[in-house]
Write an enzyme that holds these catalytic residues in place. Structure first.
Site, short mmCIF file in Angstrom:
data_model
loop_
_atom_site.label_atom_id
_atom_site.label_comp_id
_atom_site.label_asym_id
_atom_site.label_seq_id
_atom_site.Cartn_x
_atom_site.Cartn_y
_atom_site.Cartn_z
N LYS A 61 -2.35 -1.10 6.81
CA LYS A 61 -3.92 -1.78 6.37
C LYS A 61 -4.44 -2.18 7.78
CE LYS A 61 -5.31 -4.10 2.71
NZ LYS A 61 -6.13 -3.47 1.45
N GLN A 66 0.93 -1.33 -0.15
CA GLN A 66 0.07 0.06 0.23
C GLN A 66 0.80 1.13 -0.15
OE1 GLN A 66 -3.53 -0.65 -0.02
NE2 GLN A 66 -4.01 0.84 -0.64
N ASP A 85 -11.61 -3.86 2.06
CA ASP A 85 -11.07 -4.93 1.37
C ASP A 85 -11.72 -6.34 2.04
OD1 ASP A 85 -8.07 -5.08 -0.01
OD2 ASP A 85 -8.15 -6.84 1.11
P1 NDP Z 1 -14.34 -9.00 -1.82
O1 NDP Z 1 -14.51 -9.81 -0.66
O2 NDP Z 1 -15.55 -8.27 -2.72
O3 NDP Z 1 -13.95 -10.11 -3.19
C1 NDP Z 1 -12.98 -11.52 -3.17
C2 NDP Z 1 -13.25 -12.02 -4.29
O4 NDP Z 1 -12.42 -13.29 -4.42
C3 NDP Z 1 -14.26 -13.50 -3.34
O5 NDP Z 1 -15.53 -13.47 -5.03
C4 NDP Z 1 -13.97 -14.54 -2.80
O6 NDP Z 1 -14.63 -15.49 -2.88
C5 NDP Z 1 -12.84 -14.93 -4.01
N1 NDP Z 1 -11.82 -15.70 -3.74
C6 NDP Z 1 -10.94 -15.48 -2.83
N2 NDP Z 1 -9.95 -16.30 -2.61
C7 NDP Z 1 -10.08 -16.69 -3.76
C8 NDP Z 1 -9.41 -17.92 -4.55
N3 NDP Z 1 -8.36 -18.81 -3.70
N4 NDP Z 1 -9.89 -18.56 -5.64
C9 NDP Z 1 -10.81 -18.06 -6.19
N5 NDP Z 1 -11.57 -17.43 -6.02
C10 NDP Z 1 -11.02 -16.63 -4.45
O7 NDP Z 1 -12.93 -8.43 -2.45
P2 NDP Z 1 -12.88 -7.72 -3.62
O8 NDP Z 1 -12.94 -7.65 -4.00
O9 NDP Z 1 -12.71 -6.22 -2.41
O10 NDP Z 1 -10.78 -7.79 -3.21
C11 NDP Z 1 -9.59 -8.34 -4.16
C12 NDP Z 1 -8.65 -8.17 -4.09
O11 NDP Z 1 -8.15 -7.27 -5.00
C13 NDP Z 1 -7.55 -8.66 -3.03
O12 NDP Z 1 -6.59 -8.83 -3.16
C14 NDP Z 1 -7.70 -7.00 -2.41
O13 NDP Z 1 -7.09 -6.61 -1.52
C15 NDP Z 1 -7.36 -6.28 -3.88
N6 NDP Z 1 -7.93 -5.14 -3.82
C16 NDP Z 1 -9.23 -4.90 -3.20
C17 NDP Z 1 -9.59 -2.64 -3.32
C18 NDP Z 1 -11.08 -2.80 -2.90
O14 NDP Z 1 -11.20 -1.34 -2.79
N7 NDP Z 1 -11.89 -3.63 -2.44
C19 NDP Z 1 -8.11 -2.23 -4.04
C20 NDP Z 1 -7.26 -3.19 -4.19
C21 NDP Z 1 -7.02 -4.56 -4.06
P3 NDP Z 1 -15.76 -16.60 -1.85
O15 NDP Z 1 -17.38 -15.76 -2.65
O16 NDP Z 1 -16.24 -17.58 -2.06
O17 NDP Z 1 -15.14 -15.93 -0.77
O1 2IT Z 2 -5.62 -2.92 -1.41
C1 2IT Z 2 -6.29 -1.33 -1.22
O2 2IT Z 2 -6.12 -0.74 -2.19
C2 2IT Z 2 -7.61 -1.40 -0.42
N1 2IT Z 2 -7.83 -1.98 -0.84
C3 2IT Z 2 -8.40 -0.34 -0.98
C4 2IT Z 2 -7.48 0.59 0.17
C5 2IT Z 2 -8.60 2.16 0.29
O3 2IT Z 2 -8.09 2.66 0.98
O4 2IT Z 2 -9.12 3.12 -0.30
#
Ligand code: NDP
Ligand code: 2IT
Length: 456
Positions: free
Chosen positions: A129, A114, A169
């Protein structure tokens, strides 16, 4: 690539000896230090001021007990974390992850990434984080609320709109952010922009929900175009089906691509006609159900069950034939075998939406085969960038239109791409966006640390 520079090597080995069990943290650090070798060679003051040993150590680590009462009246205990990693360029900023596999090492890896990501956004945000080994999956709304209230009852004393600003997250979406914000406000008796990703009626920003997924596609689009390619007519795989994946699916489709596969921790779906993000949103955000339910909406789609596989290795999705791969689920979800399958299928690029989805072996294979590759700290920075825009709107007590925020987001992603490209060229690694991202992000933070002296 390996760490051969003697200063970087000694810092890394020291870290390895101290934190050997924090595998993901060490992986993230190694990847950054490898890319910084030409920078450290060219800038002796970095070693003189021991900047590298300072930047890999969090300024503050907070761990705490979170007790709460479940619906059966039983008292449950989870562990809570907040890692305030680096405040050289702004208040600590970064999400909270609620998932049963969360450890301190995982939060440290995410906090370390981050720092550089936030620097790349061009906005004034330091790196942090947090999270807990509490998993909202399978819990009632009332249980999630009680957990969030208990978590915030400890966290509130460590955060603030100008100190540390959490967000969502994995496992922390609009529902959790609402409960967390409500409890903070109640304790401090102040309405401030202390957390981002808030609901639109209480200080949230339009387009924050969509921002990470849209940003991944804006970044990929900029990189594809710079290489004479585009999303137009391309088959796209988006792993995951959460916040990032859902809106990456929408934007990739809007840009002319066809998203043929998406996944969750149980398995993956393939729809040759193109996945409709609205169906995913309904299944995942509203029903909080399994992606398998997609077949109830589109009976011609295929579902591949992966529940029998070891935890965290739902990687069958990468064997499907595609041109563009957007990993948007979790760390280390795309290993060497997956990279080989992607290469064999003739893909043109992998653009990371999740944090550290590709193992280092996978990255080496993808780059070695000439695919376009962008690291999460660059291509998923749109989420935190828009969180920065939410902070600005909260400070000026205004809210911008969806179009205004979306246009700023697109501009930021294009600027990040240009800055990564430029940094890679300056340090003799033209076209290496991974190296460029690490170098550009690092230099901004390192210069601020040098200027501010050795206070911490
Ligand atoms: P969510 O909890 O909304 O979604 C995560 C998704 O990934 C779920 O559908 C989950 O499945 C699935 N998942 C997790 N592990 C696995 C795996 N091993 N194989 C297949 N599917 C998997 O999280 P986010 O969408 O917010 O985050 C996703 C990624 O993006 C993370 O790495 C996060 O750190 C990153 N991120 C998020 C940001 C944000 O603004 N939200 C910003 C930048 C990065 P299930 O439904 O079964 O749990
Ligand atoms: O991994 C990421 O950049 C996030 N989960 C979003 C962080 C934020 O402060 O919006």
């Amino acid at each position: 690539m390996a760490i051969t520079n003697s200063y970087l090597k000694s810092v890394y080995e020291d870290l390895e000896a101290r934190y050997g069990e924090q595998k993901e943290f060490l992986q993230a650090v190694e990847e950054v230090l490898e890319c910084l070798q030409p920078v450290v060679a060219a800038r002796p003051e970095l070693e003189e001021q021991n900047i590298i040993a300072r930047i890999v150590e969090p300024e503050r680590v907070i761990t705490f007990r979170v007790s709460w009462v479940d619906d059966a009246g039983k008292v449950q205990v989870n562990r809570g974390y907040r890692v305030q990693f680096n405040s050289a360029i702004g208040p600590y900023k970064g999400g909270l992850r609620f998932r049963n596999e969360v450890t301190l090492g995982m939060i440290k890896f995410l906090g370390f990434e981050q720092i550089f990501k936030n620097a790349l956004t061009t906005l004034p945000m330091g790196g942090g984080k947090g999270g807990s080994d509490f998993d909202p999956k399978g819990k009632s709304d009332a249980e999630v609320m009680r957990f969030c209230q208990s978590y915030m009852t400890e966290l509130y004393r460590h955060i603030g709109a100008d100190t540390d600003v959490p967000a969502g997250d994995q496992g922390v979406g609009a529902r959790e952010v609402g409960y967390l914000f409500g409890q903070y406000k109640r304790i401090v008796n102040q309405f401030t922009g202390v957390i981002t990703g808030k609901g639109l009626s209480f200080g949230g920003s339009l387009a924050r929900t969509e921002a990470t997924g849209y940003g991944v596609c804006y970044f990929a689009d900029a990189m594809l175009r710079d290489n004479g390619k585009s999303f137009e007519g391309k088959r796209v795989i988006v792993s995951g089906s959460g916040n990032v994946a859902t809106y990456a699916c929408q934007k990739a489709t809007q840009l002319g691509g066809k998203v043929i596969a998406m996944s969750d921790t149980s398995g993956y779906i393939v729809d040759e006609n193109g996945i409709d993000y609205k169906v995913i949103k309904e299944i995942k955000e509203v029903k909080r159900a399994r992606i398998k339910e997609y077949l109830n909406y589109v009976p011609t789609a295929k579902y591949v069950d992966e529940t029998g596989k070891a935890k965290g290795v739902c990687s069958g999705i990468w064997t499907e034939k595609a041109d563009i791969c957007l990993p948007c689920a979790t760390q280390n979800e795309l290993d060497l075998a997956s990279a080989k399958a992607i290469i064999a299928n003739g893909a043109i690029g992998v653009f990371e939406g999740s944090n550290m989805p590709c193992t280092s072996e996978a990255i080496a294979a993808l780059k070695g085969a000439g695919l376009l590759y962008s690291p999460g700290k660059a291509s998923n920075a749109g989420g935190v960038a828009t969180s920065g825009l939410e902070m600005s709107q909260n400070s000026e007590r205004l809210s911008w239109t969806f179009e205004e925020v979306d246009a700023k987001l697109k501009g930021i992603m294009e600027t990040i791409y240009a800055n990564c490209k430029q940094a890679a060229e300056t340090y003799g690694m033209p076209g290496d966006i991974q190296a460029g991202a690490n170098i550009a992000g690092f230099l901004k933070v390192a210069d601020a640390m040098l200027a501010q002296g050795i206070a911490y």
